[in-house]
Design a protein around this motif. Structure first.
Motif, mmCIF file in Angstrom:
data_model
loop_
_atom_site.group_PDB
_atom_site.id
_atom_site.type_symbol
_atom_site.label_atom_id
_atom_site.label_comp_id
_atom_site.label_asym_id
_atom_site.label_seq_id
_atom_site.Cartn_x
_atom_site.Cartn_y
_atom_site.Cartn_z
ATOM 1 N N THR A 68 29.288 27.643 33.916
ATOM 2 C CA THR A 68 29.266 26.286 33.367
ATOM 3 C C THR A 68 27.864 25.831 32.970
ATOM 4 O O THR A 68 27.648 25.351 31.861
ATOM 5 N N LEU A 69 26.901 25.976 33.881
ATOM 6 C CA LEU A 69 25.549 25.470 33.657
ATOM 7 C C LEU A 69 24.563 26.552 33.233
ATOM 8 O O LEU A 69 23.384 26.270 32.991
ATOM 9 N N SER A 70 25.024 27.795 33.179
ATOM 10 C CA SER A 70 24.190 28.927 32.740
ATOM 11 C C SER A 70 22.985 29.137 33.649
ATOM 12 O O SER A 70 21.927 29.592 33.198
ATOM 13 N N ARG A 71 23.125 28.833 34.916
ATOM 14 C CA ARG A 71 22.036 29.041 35.880
ATOM 15 C C ARG A 71 22.631 29.239 37.268
ATOM 16 O O ARG A 71 23.800 28.910 37.526
ATOM 17 N N TYR A 72 21.785 29.756 38.162
ATOM 18 C CA TYR A 72 22.191 29.895 39.549
ATOM 19 C C TYR A 72 22.007 28.561 40.274
ATOM 20 O O TYR A 72 21.092 27.794 39.965
ATOM 21 N N PRO A 73 22.860 28.263 41.245
ATOM 22 C CA PRO A 73 22.678 27.033 42.013
ATOM 23 C C PRO A 73 21.506 27.164 42.977
ATOM 24 O O PRO A 73 21.163 28.271 43.413
ATOM 25 N N ASP A 74 20.876 26.033 43.287
ATOM 26 C CA ASP A 74 19.821 26.082 44.295
ATOM 27 C C ASP A 74 20.444 25.971 45.690
ATOM 28 O O ASP A 74 21.668 25.821 45.826
ATOM 29 N N ARG A 75 19.609 26.042 46.723
ATOM 30 C CA ARG A 75 20.122 26.083 48.092
ATOM 31 C C ARG A 75 20.921 24.829 48.432
ATOM 32 O O ARG A 75 21.967 24.894 49.080
ATOM 33 N N ARG A 76 20.432 23.675 47.997
ATOM 34 C CA ARG A 76 21.120 22.424 48.302
ATOM 35 C C ARG A 76 22.511 22.385 47.678
ATOM 36 O O ARG A 76 23.480 21.936 48.289
ATOM 37 N N GLU A 77 22.603 22.865 46.434
ATOM 38 C CA GLU A 77 23.890 22.866 45.750
ATOM 39 C C GLU A 77 24.870 23.830 46.410
ATOM 40 O O GLU A 77 26.062 23.519 46.551
ATOM 41 N N VAL A 78 24.369 24.999 46.823
ATOM 42 C CA VAL A 78 25.243 25.965 47.500
ATOM 43 C C VAL A 78 25.752 25.382 48.808
ATOM 44 O O VAL A 78 26.956 25.467 49.124
ATOM 45 N N THR A 79 24.857 24.772 49.570
ATOM 46 C CA THR A 79 25.248 24.180 50.861
ATOM 47 C C THR A 79 26.297 23.090 50.669
ATOM 48 O O THR A 79 27.299 23.031 51.394
ATOM 49 N N SER A 80 26.105 22.221 49.702
ATOM 50 C CA SER A 80 27.053 21.133 49.450
ATOM 51 C C SER A 80 28.408 21.680 49.024
ATOM 52 O O SER A 80 29.457 21.202 49.483
ATOM 53 N N ALA A 81 28.410 22.669 48.136
ATOM 54 C CA ALA A 81 29.656 23.241 47.659
ATOM 55 C C ALA A 81 30.396 23.974 48.783
ATOM 56 O O ALA A 81 31.619 23.875 48.906
ATOM 57 N N GLN A 82 29.651 24.709 49.616
ATOM 58 C CA GLN A 82 30.279 25.412 50.746
ATOM 59 C C GLN A 82 30.893 24.415 51.727
ATOM 60 O O GLN A 82 31.974 24.658 52.275
ATOM 61 N N ARG A 83 30.211 23.300 51.941
ATOM 62 C CA ARG A 83 30.733 22.273 52.835
ATOM 63 C C ARG A 83 32.041 21.705 52.303
ATOM 64 O O ARG A 83 32.992 21.478 53.039
ATOM 65 N N LEU A 84 32.104 21.472 51.010
ATOM 66 C CA LEU A 84 33.325 20.959 50.381
ATOM 67 C C LEU A 84 34.480 21.924 50.598
ATOM 68 O O LEU A 84 35.580 21.517 51.001
ATOM 69 N N ILE A 85 34.239 23.202 50.338
ATOM 70 C CA ILE A 85 35.306 24.202 50.435
ATOM 71 C C ILE A 85 35.746 24.387 51.887
ATOM 72 O O ILE A 85 36.939 24.492 52.197
ATOM 73 N N ALA A 86 34.779 24.412 52.814
ATOM 74 C CA ALA A 86 35.096 24.638 54.221
ATOM 75 C C ALA A 86 35.914 23.488 54.810
ATOM 76 O O ALA A 86 36.784 23.709 55.663
ATOM 77 N N ARG A 87 35.655 22.264 54.369
ATOM 78 C CA ARG A 87 36.332 21.103 54.953
ATOM 79 C C ARG A 87 37.676 20.805 54.311
ATOM 80 O O ARG A 87 38.441 19.998 54.826
ATOM 81 N N SER A 88 37.951 21.421 53.195
ATOM 82 C CA SER A 88 39.184 21.108 52.481
ATOM 83 C C SER A 88 40.356 21.919 53.033
ATOM 84 O O SER A 88 40.251 23.134 53.215
ATOM 85 N N PRO A 89 41.499 21.254 53.308
ATOM 86 C CA PRO A 89 42.687 21.995 53.759
ATOM 87 C C PRO A 89 43.287 22.856 52.658
ATOM 88 O O PRO A 89 44.052 23.775 52.930
#
Length: 548
Positions: A504-525
């Motif tokens: 989508t953004l043509s770049r790798y995510p930074d650490r903060r973005e990875v952490t936030s996205a992982q948190r979203l996925i982990a908490r979602s049923p």
């Protein structure tokens, strides 16, 4: 409006902040000006371009922003040259490439890509006849003419000459559609005159139709002198009988020559009648009926070492790639509106003429220039370089550009494979694409009913992005979509998150973005829903929607 979870509301805010087009960056210091950045292209004229732009930085005491990262630059050059973002695989391959000349080589590769032809066909079709096709104008005919011109890299002067001298059937000679689009009213070629001077000569003389220009030396007679070149033609609309209804319906239109001769008569504000003969920059053409005035006009506009037609296309192309031209607007040049870099503009026009009006070469010069390769972020050392606030552009950083509707649509397709989602065959996918594109274009009309060519954040556009059928298909995860392929591929959540950012953004995510996205996925049923929410947020971020 799309309903999303509490977890998404948190990560959506984080992602939009993290991926916003932030202006904050530490601009390079004075030492950065000792040696210009090079893409690896060996062309002395590119060095000249860099020198003139750098001179502007020094004269105005600004330091340029750093060179754009490979991720930022590859996205930009793909959008500008072929009208869509690169695939995730293309970005990964480019970032890993250690060739010092990889940027120059990619520019050449994209200039030979079929997407280049399609992109500039779209750009110039919209400029010549508008986004909404006027009545009795063949959009297919116009596009066919332009596709052939860009595919063969025809000299720009020849292309323009064909457009202004066109005659015949609107599909057999697609160039006539430019003239037909300007002849919707019986206005004695007034609109043709105004459009031709603006699009191809970079001057706006339309207001001198009724009076002398209040801010420069253009006089009323100049408009009518130009106008007299276009009086020897008329449009003919043909009709045919519909075999099903027996009624007369539109068939085709054409441009035919007429035997107009003599001067053009026009009225001054005082009521005094005046005459105007075909004159272009002091070159007089015989007003006799045996002289084909449009052909004479097409010869006059290319006379000299630096004719207006060359300066106009250089200014327009520079503005297309850089976000701003040497003048604002790009089609209003003259003493009343001096160029920001007059020596550079004039020299580029002269060199273009020497190169036989080669538009690919012009694009190559601009895309290989140091200014084009800078990041769009700026800092305290060049924050005054802000043409959106009325300042003269210095090109010390890349200016953020709106995507055209076509660029945004095609980029959504590249990022998501939405046109393939749930489709069983190519024909059905293409049919769906045409339907989506029609809906997409409607959302890009302005409230006043005028055409708009860019995504600029209006409410209908935003709603189309957030809730449109294309976006729904993009995150549906049905068979054929990118999300479906990505979820079925090997790798953990972090690997998949990186792929989503690349697509989508043509770049790798930074650490903060990875952490936030992982948190979203982990908490979602519902893991699939979490991935869909993340994808939706990325596609609706400023970083995706704008060309930077």
């Amino acid at each position: 409006m799309r309903r999303f979870s509490k977890q998404l509301s948190v990560v959506f805010t984080v992602l939009l902040c993290a991926s916003a087009l932030s202006p904050a960056v530490n601009a390079a210091g004075p030492e950065s000006r000792t040696k210009a950045f090079s893409t690896g292209a060996f062309d002395p004229f590119i060095d000249f371009i860099n020198q003139r732009v750098r001179q502007g930085w020094e004269d105005n005491e600004v330091d340029p922003s750093p060179v754009a990262s490979d991720e930022e630059w590859i996205r930009r050059v793909h959008l500008d040259l072929i009208g869509q973002i690169p695939s995730a695989e293309t970005v990964e391959k480019f970032v890993k490439d250690r060739d010092s000349a990889k940027r120059s080589k990619l520019i050449d590769q994209l200039l030979d890509d079929p997407g280049y032809v399609q992109n500039f066909t779209n750009v110039w079709t919209n400029l010549l006849i508008g986004r909404r096709t006027p009545r009795r104008v063949s959009r297919n005919g116009m596009q066919k003419f332009l596709r052939e011109a860009f595919a063969k890299n025809r000299p720009w002067d020849e292309t323009v000459q064909d457009l202004v001298t066109a005659e015949g059937h609107f599909e057999e000679n697609g160039a006539v559609n430019y003239l037909l689009a300007q002849m919707q009213n019986n206005d004695e070629a007034v609109q043709v005159t105004a459009a031709t001077t603006r699009l191809f000569l970079g001057i706006q003389v339309q207001c001198t139709q009724c009076h002398n220009h209040p801010f420069n030396d253009w006089k009323q007679n100049q408009f009518w002198e130009y106008n007299s070149f276009f009086r020897q033609m008329r449009r003919v609309n043909h009709r045919k009988t519909d075999p099903k209804t027996g009624r007369q319906v539109d068939d085709y239109s054409e441009i035919v020559a007429t035997g107009f001769d003599g001067p053009v008569y026009y009225e001054k504000r005082s009521g005094l009648m005046q005459v105007a003969y075909p004159i272009f920059e002091e070159f007089k053409v015989s007003p006799d009926s045996g002289v084909e005035r449009r052909k004479e006009f097409s010869k006059l506009i290319v006379k000299g070492d630096r004719p207006l037609i060359a300066t106009a296309i250089v200014n327009r192309m520079w503005g297309y790639f850089m976000g701003y031209g040497f003048t604002r607007p790009v089609d209003d040049m003259g003493p009343h509106n001096p160029a920001s870099h007059p020596e550079l503009l004039n020299k580029m026009a002269e060199e273009l003429v020497k190169k036989d009006y080669d538009l690919k070469q012009l694009a190559r010069w601009i895309c290989n220039s140091e200014a084009y390769n800078l990041t769009s972020q700026y800092g305290s050392k060049n924050e005054i370089d802000s043409p959106e606030r009325g300042e003269t552009p210095l090109f010390s950083h890349m200016y953020v550009k709106n995507m055209t509707a076509e660029q945004l649509y095609d980029s959504l397709i590249v990022a998501t494979g939405a046109h393939k989602s749930g489709q069983s065959n190519w024909e059905r996918a293409e049919q769906q694409r045409r339907q989506w594109m029609n809906q997409f274009m409607v959302a890009f009309d302005t409230d006043s009913g005028d055409d708009t060519t860019t995504f600029n954040g209006t409410i209908p556009q935003a709603l189309m992005m957030m809730n449109g059928e294309l976006t729904k298909n993009a995150i549906s995860a049905e068979s054929g979509s990118y999300l479906n392929q990505m979820l079925l591929s090997k790798g953990n959540d972090q690997d998949k998150i990186r792929k989503m950012f690349l697509s989508t953004l043509s770049r790798y995510p930074d650490r903060r973005e990875v952490t936030s996205a992982q948190r979203l996925i982990a908490r979602s049923p519902d893991k699939l829903a979490a991935y869909q929410d993340l994808y939706w947020a990325l596609l609706n971020s400023n970083e995706f929607i704008f060309n930077h």
